[in-house]
Design an enzyme around this catalytic site. Sequence first.
Site, PDB file in Angstrom:
ATOM      1  N   GLU B  14       0.784  -1.186  -0.092  1.00  0.00           N
ATOM      2  CA  GLU B  14      -0.085   0.067  -0.033  1.00  0.00           C
ATOM      3  C   GLU B  14       0.873   1.056  -0.189  1.00  0.00           C
ATOM      4  O   GLU B  14       2.019   1.207   0.944  1.00  0.00           O
ATOM      5  CB  GLU B  14      -0.972  -0.068   1.280  1.00  0.00           C
ATOM      6  CG  GLU B  14      -2.150   0.785   1.377  1.00  0.00           C
ATOM      7  CD  GLU B  14      -1.809   2.512   0.837  1.00  0.00           C
ATOM      8  OE1 GLU B  14      -2.359   3.009   0.331  1.00  0.00           O
ATOM      9  OE2 GLU B  14      -0.776   2.851   1.654  1.00  0.00           O
ATOM     10  N   CYS B  62      -5.985   4.750   5.874  1.00  0.00           N
ATOM     11  CA  CYS B  62      -5.976   3.415   5.168  1.00  0.00           C
ATOM     12  C   CYS B  62      -6.882   2.540   4.876  1.00  0.00           C
ATOM     13  O   CYS B  62      -7.834   2.313   5.510  1.00  0.00           O
ATOM     14  CB  CYS B  62      -4.654   2.623   5.832  1.00  0.00           C
ATOM     15  SG  CYS B  62      -4.240   1.022   4.736  1.00  0.00           S
ATOM     16  N   CYS B  65      -5.877  -1.671   6.116  1.00  0.00           N
ATOM     17  CA  CYS B  65      -6.122  -2.032   7.373  1.00  0.00           C
ATOM     18  C   CYS B  65      -7.323  -0.958   7.816  1.00  0.00           C
ATOM     19  O   CYS B  65      -7.284  -0.565   8.968  1.00  0.00           O
ATOM     20  CB  CYS B  65      -4.838  -1.640   8.066  1.00  0.00           C
ATOM     21  SG  CYS B  65      -4.179  -0.031   8.460  1.00  0.00           S
ATOM     22  N   HIS B  69      -7.432   2.156  11.948  1.00  0.00           N
ATOM     23  CA  HIS B  69      -7.551   3.595  12.656  1.00  0.00           C
ATOM     24  C   HIS B  69      -8.802   4.055  13.063  1.00  0.00           C
ATOM     25  O   HIS B  69      -8.840   4.831  13.871  1.00  0.00           O
ATOM     26  CB  HIS B  69      -7.071   4.458  11.385  1.00  0.00           C
ATOM     27  CG  HIS B  69      -5.648   4.186  10.626  1.00  0.00           C
ATOM     28  ND1 HIS B  69      -4.458   4.472  11.488  1.00  0.00           N
ATOM     29  CD2 HIS B  69      -5.206   3.625   9.848  1.00  0.00           C
ATOM     30  CE1 HIS B  69      -3.220   4.344  10.939  1.00  0.00           C
ATOM     31  NE2 HIS B  69      -3.705   3.468   9.796  1.00  0.00           N
ATOM     32  N   ARG B 482      -0.367  -4.803  11.160  1.00  0.00           N
ATOM     33  CA  ARG B 482       1.117  -4.645  10.941  1.00  0.00           C
ATOM     34  C   ARG B 482       1.924  -4.120  12.126  1.00  0.00           C
ATOM     35  O   ARG B 482       2.809  -3.684  12.241  1.00  0.00           O
ATOM     36  CB  ARG B 482       1.323  -3.246   9.890  1.00  0.00           C
ATOM     37  CG  ARG B 482       1.082  -3.958   8.622  1.00  0.00           C
ATOM     38  CD  ARG B 482       0.767  -2.623   7.420  1.00  0.00           C
ATOM     39  NE  ARG B 482       0.071  -3.283   6.161  1.00  0.00           N
ATOM     40  CZ  ARG B 482      -1.234  -3.736   6.184  1.00  0.00           C
ATOM     41  NH1 ARG B 482      -1.919  -3.721   7.071  1.00  0.00           N
ATOM     42  NH2 ARG B 482      -1.622  -4.427   4.785  1.00  0.00           N
ATOM     43  N   SER B 505       3.910   1.042  10.469  1.00  0.00           N
ATOM     44  CA  SER B 505       4.784   1.081   9.415  1.00  0.00           C
ATOM     45  C   SER B 505       5.500   2.203   9.601  1.00  0.00           C
ATOM     46  O   SER B 505       6.690   2.391   8.828  1.00  0.00           O
ATOM     47  CB  SER B 505       3.791   1.248   7.872  1.00  0.00           C
ATOM     48  OG  SER B 505       3.235  -0.001   7.695  1.00  0.00           O
ATOM     49  N   CYS B 549       2.855  -0.505   4.643  1.00  0.00           N
ATOM     50  CA  CYS B 549       1.734   0.214   4.395  1.00  0.00           C
ATOM     51  C   CYS B 549       2.099   1.714   4.531  1.00  0.00           C
ATOM     52  O   CYS B 549       2.379   2.318   5.524  1.00  0.00           O
ATOM     53  CB  CYS B 549       0.305   0.127   5.198  1.00  0.00           C
ATOM     54  SG  CYS B 549      -0.931   1.146   4.828  1.00  0.00           S
ATOM     55  N   CYS B 552      -0.447   4.562   5.597  1.00  0.00           N
ATOM     56  CA  CYS B 552      -0.605   4.550   7.035  1.00  0.00           C
ATOM     57  C   CYS B 552       0.966   5.165   7.698  1.00  0.00           C
ATOM     58  O   CYS B 552       0.707   6.076   8.406  1.00  0.00           O
ATOM     59  CB  CYS B 552      -0.334   2.889   7.618  1.00  0.00           C
ATOM     60  SG  CYS B 552      -1.969   2.270   7.672  1.00  0.00           S
TER      61      CYS B 552
END
Lengths: 236, 555, 391
Positions: B14, B62, B65, B69, B482, B505, B549, B552
Amino acid sequence: MKTNNKNAPDHVAGEQDIEQEMEFSANYRWQHWVRAVSIVVLTVTGFYIAEPFVAPISDGTPTNFMQAIFRSVHIVFGFLLTAVIIGKSYLFVFGRKHKMERDALKDIINPKIWIQQIGYYLLICKHPKLSGVYNPLQFMAYVGFYIMIFVLIITGFILYANVYHEGFGGLIYEPMRYLEEMMGGLAIVRQVHHITTWGVILFVFGHVYMAVYNAVFGKEGAMDAIFSGMKWHKKH
Amino acid sequence: MSKRVIVDPITRIEGHLRIEVVVNDDNIVEEAYASSTLWRGLEVIAKGRDPRNVPLLMQRICGVCTYSHYLKSTMAMEDALGIKIPYNAELVRSLMDQALFLHDHIVHFYHLHALDWVDIVSALSADPVKASELAFKYTDFPIATGTDDFARVIDTVGKFAKHPQGLGPFANAYWGHSTYRLTPEQNLIALSHYLKALEMQRIVAQMQAIFGGKNPHPQSLVVGGVTCVMDMLDPARMGEFMVKFKKLADFVNNAYYADVLMAAEMYKTEPSVMKPMGVKNFMAFESMMLGRKDYLFDSGIIMNGDLTKTFDVDISKITEEATHSWYADDEALHPYDGKTNPNHTGFVDGESIGPDGNVVHTKNIDPEGKYSWIKSPRYDGHPMEVGPLASTLVSYVKGNKRVVKIVNDFLEKAGVPAAALFSTLGRTAGRMLQAKLIADHGLTAFNNLIENIKSGDTDTCVPYVIDKDKEYKGVGIGDVPRGMLSHWVRIKNGVVENYQAVVPSTWNAGPMDAKGQRGPYEGDLMGLKIADITQPLEIIRIIHSYDPCIACAVH
Amino acid sequence: MLAESKDATYDSLQKAFEQRVEQLKRLPAMENKDKSIEEAIEEAGFSRRDFMKWSASITAMLSLPATFTPLVAEAVKVADRLPIIWLHMAECTGCSEALLRSANPSIDSLIFDYISLEYHETLMAASGWQAEQNLENAMHKYKGRYILMVEGGIPTGNEGSYLTIGGHGKKGKDIALDTSKDAAAIFAIGTCSSFGGVQAAAPNPTGAVALSEITNRPVINVPGCPPSEKNIVGTLLHYLLYGTLPALDAYNRPKWAYRLRIHDLCERRGHFDAGEFVEQFGDQGAKDGFCLYKVGCKGPYTFNNCSKQKFNQGTSWPIQAGFGCMGCSEPNFWDTMGTVNEPLKDRLYHTVFGGLGADATADKIGIGILTATAVGIAAHAAISAVKPPKE
Ligand code: HEM
Ligand code: HEM
Ligand code: NFV
Ligand code: SF4
Ligand code: SF4
Ligand code: F3S
Ligand SMILES: [Mg+2]
């Protein structure tokens, strides 16, 4: 009371120093009250649409359609208001009997009258002599009011076109969608409709106060004029 | 003479990521840099907004995922306002979280990472009969097996292989690279699962949508609880979730687990895959409720690869700095006081190795200056790796019974020691083990939810007020697919005053700090030997093992 | 009468359709395509019956009569001649994920991934220089014939340097502009590329704009955050069938998907008309499925087909999940739709006093001014009573 001799001063027996003048015709007064009632109804139903503040007694099955009824009433009065506003606007421009309204325009461009009128409200000057039926402040308030009403009507019709797609709603659908896009989407249209409602409420408050104020202090009985059509003033 | 290699864009991730390395004459990496090349400024946008709007806004950090968030931002608001949500809501949130993890891990392994391990061109020369038998070596109930099925896959994909440009998304890749280790039959098994996983990810997304309304970007969490009370009280919906969960659990156990076992068998001797990590500090945070006081993942810290002890996480020791990041304020700040003011200095003119191995003019990273939109988070000044491997290792060392069993089983089957987990292979295995952990134990949360509803509790939301005269601050923290994610908010005058997200990330992909310490991505690339610098598959494989990601990481 | 005119429209539509399919058939097959989608589908294990079933569902989705089903099938069979370039700008990849959710597995992967997906950063195998080569090759080879799909807003602030891609540090906006020049058609997928999206929300720190703002080529907007997979696939099919852009609304959204408001086909509409509302999340009304207007549903201002198509193969949609619509397919919805859990009239206004006045909403402003007016009026009246105006 003789009222058939319109627009001409009329002497009333027994009251030597006061003369009665025909200010507003019956049609004119009717229109005023149709407008007034529509505005009150539209404001109340409009606020209900915005935030439904009463709920029907419900067993979970939708049967009494309260929101639908409020919206129907809102729209019926919306059309009524639109009709009288358009009628009034036409008469203002073209109506022969409405010359005294147009005459008020002359005072608008006269700064002396403005100063005197403001001074009058500040309780420091005498009331100016007017050419038409409205003083400049009053006239400007009405102009502002009409702008707001047209905004309400246009935004109202944009909303309407999205609610009812047949008949008149269908007819105005395309142009209304175009206006909607220009305004930035339906959410903004609703928002403008709602905020302008507050503008109208403010007008009405000020307006009623001024009407009563003039009735008490103005000695000319505009209050009566909008009910009976007659206006009173001292003989010159 | 040293040579510079730029890989930009890194695809099958991503977001927008550039990796830049400098190699010596033996093609060994001596310098490594990770840079993100997109900034959107969501932390700036959050300021001044109604706290109830911000979780949905943060969700748009994102779409992969997608739920993490949303959840952590909602939790941050609840923490700030002192809200305790109903037990039902906790469990429903957990079920949606399970769907997210399963989805994310399956899509990552099969659709983003697999082509680093699996040579689809080689799969075409496989013998379907042998592949069919081989499938039973890694599980008793293989998902892809049967001579007919395998033959059909070869036939379908074979058409593309004959016409290189006809390969579409598979065109111009690194097929035939010297570090591909699987046999044609093994490649074929994995390729078949790649196709099957496309269907699985749709089903697991449906699981989340049962309670979330849709996926990506579910829409059923509010500050104070969840809104999907009708779905929760509907036995047909609940049943649908359970059945789909079982289907996914079967796929995890008999395809995902089996494939990673197969990869471990073949790659445990490949140096670029077993190369020790650069950063051996790991951090994880408790999340995914199964029942009252029972969480599937533990909190804790492992330092310097020492598997004998863990430390507690002290969230006041988290900072972010921007020495090499494109922001104005360099200093290390705690997220409650974090700043996000852009200061983009761009790249510098330079040269690097082009696609044909010749030197070409390029825009390069300036290692002395700022070079990435990602900040550098540190724990007590140390870089940390976060992610499924960190979570698994922390729980393992802490003696979490569920985890110890799963990890030991795997190490035994794969025939590798625990220390082998400190590698690209280990990271990929860690993610699979986390998926298995969920597959094996997730339904505990489901059963507890049923029990609670049975007891007559149907609450899903609590009321609350935001007092405009008060100041609040709060954090939503926990592990997401992640790794450890934290959202930090300050509320004043009833609106968001400051907002900071410190994202997995970001921990893993951040640039060097003021002391010159590299983060996990960069650290892992150091010392890597690359077979062919015009085909940097080793770099891509290592970076992919983190499941990058970048939307992210930057936000 | 209405029905008759509809029939007439369908008749001419059908003719246009047949012509289009004929045209497509006559096109030279694009290089290396040695089979049609139908063949590919059969190879992937799907029978002709499955395929026709799918064509029928697409026909229904596009609101066309059943007689169109064979034509849809025909058109799809030649669809593999269309190459697709999918770009990622300032985005979250939610729109790509939505595409992955497309139903009927092998069909979507055949149309988008296997057969003609020339460039898509999330899915393609090649990275770095090789990825860039794929893009260049596709643009060159399929000049004027590829479909460009763009996900994400275009950052224009700081001269567009908030997004760069590739070893040469090319700016996102330049890549989008270059690829749009020779595209046969351009679709902006998602609210980000359609209207700027989340990064364009106030104060829009990166100057993100819609794709249509930077190119003068026509752009079809397929908004939603993300749009449903059906809206993405359906728009592509519309192009295939007619060979022209679909009928669009004022925001360049395909009418077949964005013609009606969420509110118009909402499953809770009966409760709206009845005046039965969820007053607070989790209350009895919420358990009874009452209308979500008072807890902030923006369905009355939002044009999209979620209430009809739903998401994830019909699993659910935001209003079914009890949350309400937040207006995600409308321009600037982050800024114009107000507080998500309250009706629009309570929309928050950002004001200059460092957030101090930020809680001002339409009604509060109204009541505030009204109070001020009332105080003024009272004062004026009181003074007048003591000191009457001059005559
Ligand atoms: C105390 C009672 C009231 C009196 C004495 C009064 C008097 C007047 C007078 C003399 C005029 C100017 C003539 C005219 O334009 O028709 C006027 C105009 C107007 N009045 Fe009233 N009014 C009263 C109450 C109201 C109320 C309650 C409303 C609305 C809710 C209202 C709405 C209007 C409007 C909209 C005009 C605008 C000017 C126009 O359309 O021509 N009035 N009123
Ligand atoms: C004095 C004039 C009017 C006032 C004060 C008024 C007030 C309102 C208010 C407060 C709302 C709710 C807006 C919100 O949600 O925040 C509303 C909605 C609406 N108004 Fe008016 N309005 C007026 C005139 C009109 C007119 C002339 C029309 C045209 C037919 C109209 C049609 C509508 C419609 C269709 C709605 C939305 C109903 C729905 O979404 O179902 N209004 N109005
Ligand atoms: N890094 C990251 Fe995420 C995750 N998992 C979020 O917090 O992927 Ni988009
Ligand atoms: S439109 Fe929404 S889902 Fe799509 S990329 Fe933008 S933020 Fe993500
Ligand atoms: S839930 Fe929303 S879209 Fe549905 S009827 Fe109520 S207001 Fe309209
Ligand atoms: S929020 Fe978006 S997904 Fe549909 S219901 Fe509303 S348009
Ligand atoms: Mg941050």
